[in-house]
Design a protein around this motif. Structure first.
Motif, short mmCIF file in Angstrom:
data_model
loop_
_atom_site.label_atom_id
_atom_site.label_comp_id
_atom_site.label_asym_id
_atom_site.label_seq_id
_atom_site.Cartn_x
_atom_site.Cartn_y
_atom_site.Cartn_z
N ARG B 213 0.64 -1.67 -0.17
CA ARG B 213 -0.43 -0.13 0.03
C ARG B 213 1.20 1.03 0.13
O ARG B 213 2.13 1.29 0.59
CB ARG B 213 -1.00 0.32 1.16
N ILE B 214 -0.07 2.48 -0.51
CA ILE B 214 1.41 3.76 -0.50
C ILE B 214 0.27 4.05 0.89
O ILE B 214 -0.75 4.05 1.18
CB ILE B 214 0.54 4.04 -1.58
N VAL B 215 1.73 4.52 1.80
CA VAL B 215 1.02 5.22 2.89
C VAL B 215 1.28 6.15 3.27
O VAL B 215 0.92 7.07 3.79
CB VAL B 215 2.31 4.67 4.12
N GLN B 216 2.31 7.31 2.45
CA GLN B 216 2.14 8.61 3.00
C GLN B 216 2.18 8.78 1.45
O GLN B 216 3.74 8.44 0.10
CB GLN B 216 2.87 8.82 2.96
N ASP B 225 9.63 15.66 6.41
CA ASP B 225 8.38 16.85 8.25
C ASP B 225 7.74 16.23 8.41
O ASP B 225 7.38 16.55 10.10
CB ASP B 225 8.88 18.41 6.77
N ARG B 226 6.81 15.67 8.14
CA ARG B 226 5.31 15.01 8.37
C ARG B 226 4.88 14.18 8.12
O ARG B 226 3.89 13.41 7.23
CB ARG B 226 4.50 16.33 7.96
N PRO B 227 5.82 13.06 8.10
CA PRO B 227 5.49 11.61 8.68
C PRO B 227 3.98 11.00 9.08
O PRO B 227 3.89 12.15 10.12
CB PRO B 227 6.30 10.27 9.01
N ALA B 228 3.03 10.67 7.88
CA ALA B 228 1.88 10.64 8.10
C ALA B 228 1.96 9.42 9.13
O ALA B 228 0.64 9.51 9.33
CB ALA B 228 0.81 10.03 6.69
N ASP B 229 2.51 8.41 9.17
CA ASP B 229 2.63 7.49 10.82
C ASP B 229 4.11 7.09 10.53
O ASP B 229 5.57 7.78 10.28
CB ASP B 229 2.01 6.59 10.03
N PHE B 231 5.75 4.57 10.61
CA PHE B 231 6.76 3.62 9.66
C PHE B 231 7.81 4.52 8.95
O PHE B 231 9.06 4.14 8.26
CB PHE B 231 5.83 2.62 9.02
N VAL B 232 6.84 6.02 8.14
CA VAL B 232 7.25 6.56 7.16
C VAL B 232 8.29 6.95 8.00
O VAL B 232 9.42 7.72 6.70
CB VAL B 232 5.96 7.81 6.72
N GLY B 233 7.93 7.72 9.50
CA GLY B 233 9.47 8.46 9.30
C GLY B 233 10.66 8.16 10.21
O GLY B 233 11.01 7.88 9.93
N GLY B 234 9.96 6.53 10.28
CA GLY B 234 11.86 5.69 10.93
C GLY B 234 12.16 5.71 9.85
O GLY B 234 13.24 4.68 9.85
N PHE B 235 11.62 5.06 8.40
CA PHE B 235 12.12 5.10 7.56
C PHE B 235 13.43 5.99 6.36
O PHE B 235 14.14 6.01 5.82
CB PHE B 235 10.82 4.01 6.46
N LEU B 236 12.61 7.28 6.58
CA LEU B 236 13.11 8.59 6.22
C LEU B 236 14.07 8.88 7.16
O LEU B 236 13.59 8.74 8.18
CB LEU B 236 12.12 9.60 5.39
N GLY B 237 14.90 9.09 6.07
CA GLY B 237 15.83 9.71 7.15
C GLY B 237 17.03 9.13 7.51
O GLY B 237 16.47 7.81 7.51
N SER B 238 17.84 10.36 7.67
CA SER B 238 19.54 9.38 8.41
C SER B 238 20.02 10.40 9.23
O SER B 238 20.52 10.76 8.82
CB SER B 238 20.53 8.80 7.45
N PRO B 239 19.93 10.06 10.75
CA PRO B 239 19.51 8.65 11.04
C PRO B 239 18.04 8.81 11.19
O PRO B 239 17.22 10.13 10.74
CB PRO B 239 20.37 9.09 12.52
N PRO B 240 16.69 8.14 11.41
CA PRO B 240 15.81 7.89 11.50
C PRO B 240 14.92 8.53 12.20
O PRO B 240 15.32 9.23 12.91
CB PRO B 240 14.91 6.87 11.85
N MET B 241 13.31 9.42 12.12
CA MET B 241 13.06 9.84 13.52
C MET B 241 13.18 9.09 14.31
O MET B 241 13.05 8.00 14.24
CB MET B 241 11.78 10.33 12.77
N GLU B 356 -1.26 4.10 19.34
CA GLU B 356 -2.36 1.95 18.91
C GLU B 356 -2.00 1.69 17.44
O GLU B 356 -1.29 1.06 16.90
CB GLU B 356 -3.83 2.30 19.23
N THR B 357 -3.12 3.38 16.12
CA THR B 357 -2.56 2.96 15.26
C THR B 357 -1.26 3.56 14.60
O THR B 357 -1.35 3.45 13.32
CB THR B 357 -4.15 3.88 14.63
N GLN B 358 -0.55 4.63 15.35
CA GLN B 358 0.47 5.10 15.07
C GLN B 358 0.40 6.04 13.83
O GLN B 358 1.49 6.80 13.06
CB GLN B 358 1.81 4.10 13.88
#
Lengths: 289, 363
Positions: B213-216, B225-229, B231-241, B356-358
């Motif tokens: 699925r496309i999550v964002q 800057d505004r990860p939708a959940d 997962f996106v925050g943790g996947f994008l960026g080095s280091p991640p969010m 709960e939903t992240q």
């Protein structure tokens, strides 16, 4: 002081046989015993007479009424058989490449003729094609007139019978080589060709066939040499009604008991095989430089 | 050039139990550069292959330039593509490789020669035109693959991890080159990668995918800057969010034992949530600095100078599981493992997620 050093080196060297000798030696020995020596013996036999070198055996071979028909039949068989076999094998291999259901099963079924001895294959086809064979039984059952497929005065059906039997028996060899070759070609090349506008025929012609060239070359050389040696199938089906070169060699050796002419005929087969191999290797040489 | 519409694409591979793409819809505008980003197995390559016609969806519809191409063969779609493996034909010269697509479309030879010369010039392949790919380096083969794709005047340009087989330095330099080439061409482009740096730097928009699925979907800075959940925050960026557990009670937000007024949109909220913050948005100062901050105290565990910054791994709070925070400090900042520092979490740098939903709790 160079003296002692050199002495020690030469002292230990002769006792050691280089490993390459051990590696290559056995096969060289076997080839020499089972291939080199019989070949030389054969060549000698073809030209040996009571007073040394003679062309009498070759003259006798050429003068035989069956010689030129056997040359003609052998070449005709190769010219018709090999392209048919390659077209069939390629089509079968491409079908298998699309991963059909039970593809593995088809492959094994198609490869079965490889495991059948050629004389047995000849006898099976004889059972099919003989005057009261399966094919004529079916024709009779359908109310049609049976055909004497293997009659000596029907050269076309004799030729077709040998052709069909050989096609059935030996296409599997080409198939196996082509399938192995295709497995070495990544799907990416075909996919790239398709994305860039190549239809199925263009993909075959511009991508698959060129990449298959090494496998095709091997298969072509093997199949042609083996086709020059076609013997048992034709012998079982036609006896002497459709003479082939190796069949003639056999006839001279066993029935006419003339080893010298038989050796001369075997030499003709050898020369023809070598000639075509060289031609294939030269014309199919990779253009990559 | 053309726009792409993908509607409700579902694909399950034969023998697979999970959906490779699960009801994916995505519109790509004419001339837009969209990056599909996600970890391996997220369905991004499947989506690209369905666009190319190399796979057919079980359900859904693809239109390119208004034409339904869902079940059309690849050769009838007017596409071009750069493959991850390059798929440069080994039996053809560089010249014949670049001109392959044009030759298949029966373009006159003179025109092919002209286009090939142009592409070779653009990608610095002119000296190698008569070589076979076996005599080229990986980077040069990659250029051949790109040249072959751009000569096509295709409606859509597809790229499947085109840079992933290059070494790091080459990847970085070719990335910028690729961006310029595609910008100048103006072709609608869909680009697949698992490299978040590539996604952010190349795309007009980035579609982050996960489990089919496309999550964002958004422009790179917004996604970053505004990860939708989480997962996106943790996947994008080095280091991640960074993510920290937090609670809201009576209008007070409590993070790592530090309470402050909750932002307006969380006033009605009560209970647990997760706070996300980027490493470079965390202010840092020594424990004895007297600039009056009332930040969170944290212990430095690891110090990693990266040249342009110093990356600190810190732990905040005591208790059974202290929260770990990655902090990107200025390169001049000095600290040693074991030191105590003061971290300042600026309110506008914080992102809030449902425990709960992240999913993001946006205003």
């Amino acid at each position: 002081m160079p003296g002692p050093t050199a002495g020690r080196a030469t002292g230990s060297a002769p006792s050691r046989i280089p490993s390459v000798v051990w590696l290559v030696g056995p096969s060289v020995l076997l080839m020499a015993l089972l291939f080199g020596w019989p070949m030389i013996a054969g060549i000698v036999q073809a030209f040996a007479g009571p007073e040394g070198f003679t062309l009498a055996h070759v003259e006798r071979m050429v003068a035989d009424p069956y010689f030129w028909p056997s040359v003609r039949n052998t070449l005709l068989l190769i010219v018709v058989l090999i392209p048919l076999q390659f077209a069939l094998a390629l089509a079968m291999a491409l079908l298998l490449r699309t991963n059909p259901r039970f593809g593995g099963l088809y492959f094994y079924v198609w490869a079965i003729p490889l495991a059948v001895s050629d004389l047995a294959a000849g006898l099976v086809w004889l059972a099919v094609l003989t005057d009261r064979g399966y094919l004529n039984s079916v024709l009779a059952g359908l109310g049609l007139t049976p055909v004497p497929w293997l009659a000596f005065d029907n050269p076309v059906s004799l030729f077709v019978a040998v052709l069909v039997a050989e096609l059935w028996r030996a296409t599997a060899l080409v198939l196996v080589i082509v399938v192995a070759g295709l497995q070495g070609i990544p799907k990416d090349y075909e996919e790239a060709a398709a994305v860039f506008g190549a239809g199925p025929w263009q993909r075959l012609r511009h991508v698959l066939l060129p990449l298959l060239r090494p496998s095709l070359q091997v298969a072509l050389i093997l199949r042609t040499i083996l086709a020059f040696q076609t013997f048992a199938v034709a012998q079982a089906l036609t006896g002497q009604n459709f003479p082939l070169l190796v069949g003639e060699t056999y006839r001279w050796y066993t029935i006419l008991q003339n080893e010298n002419v038989a050796a001369a005929l075997a030499l003709v087969v050898l020369l023809l095989s070598m000639l075509t191999s060289v031609i294939y290797l030269r014309t199919l040489r990779q253009a990559q430089t | 050039m053309a726009e792409i519409r993908m509607e409700g694409l579902v694909k399950t591979y034969p023998g697979g139990t999970e959906r490779a793409t699960d009801d994916v819809s995505l519109d790509v505008a004419d001339g837009e550069f969209v990056v599909l980003l996600g970890p391996s197995g997220c369905g991004k390559t499947t989506l690209l292959r369905m666009l190319a016609g190399l796979e057919f969806p079980d359900a859904g519809k693809i239109t390119i330039g208004g034409e339904d191409v869902t079940y059309r063969a690849p050769q009838d779609r007017n596409l071009s593509m750069v493959f991850q493996s390059y798929a440069v034909f080994p039996h053809r010269t560089v010249r014949a490789n670049i001109g392959f697509g044009l030759a298949m479309r029966k373009v006159p030879a003179a025109q092919i020669a002209q286009k090939v010369a142009w592409a070779a010039e653009l990608l610095q392949l002119t000296p190698y035109l008569d070589r076979y790919p076996a005599k080229l380096s990986g980077g040069q083969r990659q250029r051949v693959a790109v040249a072959r794709a751009i000569v096509m005047d295709a409606d859509v340009l597809l790229m499947d991890e085109p840079l992933s087989n290059l070494d790091a330095l080459l990847r970085l330099s070719f990335r910028a080159e690729l961006k310029k080439i595609v910008q100048d061409l103006g072709t609608t482009t869909v680009y697949v990668t698992h490299d978040q740096g590539e996604a952010l730097s190349l795309g007009d928009r980035v579609a982050v995918m996960r489990t089919g699925r496309i999550v964002q979907l958004g422009d790179p800075l917004e996604v970053y800057d505004r990860p939708a959940d989480t997962f996106v925050g943790g996947f994008l960026g080095s280091p991640p969010m960074n993510f920290l557990p937090a609670t809201v009670h009576d209008g007070q937000l409590s993070v790592a034992g530090h309470a402050r007024p909750a932002p307006a949109h969380l006033q009605g909220h009560s209970g647990d949530l997760v706070v996300g913050v980027r490493a470079e948005h965390i202010g840092i100062s020594g424990i004895n600095d007297t600039d009056g901050t009332n930040g969170i105290e944290a212990r430095v565990d690891v110090v990693e100078p990266t040249g342009s910054a110093v990356l600190l791994t810190t732990s905040v709070g005591a208790g059974p599981g202290p929260a770990v925070l990655k902090v990107s400090a200025p390169p001049t900042f000095r600290a040693r493992p074991g030191d105590t520092v003061r971290l300042d979490l600026a309110p506008d740098a914080l992102r809030y997620y449902d425990a709960e939903t992240q999913l993001a709790l946006e205003p």
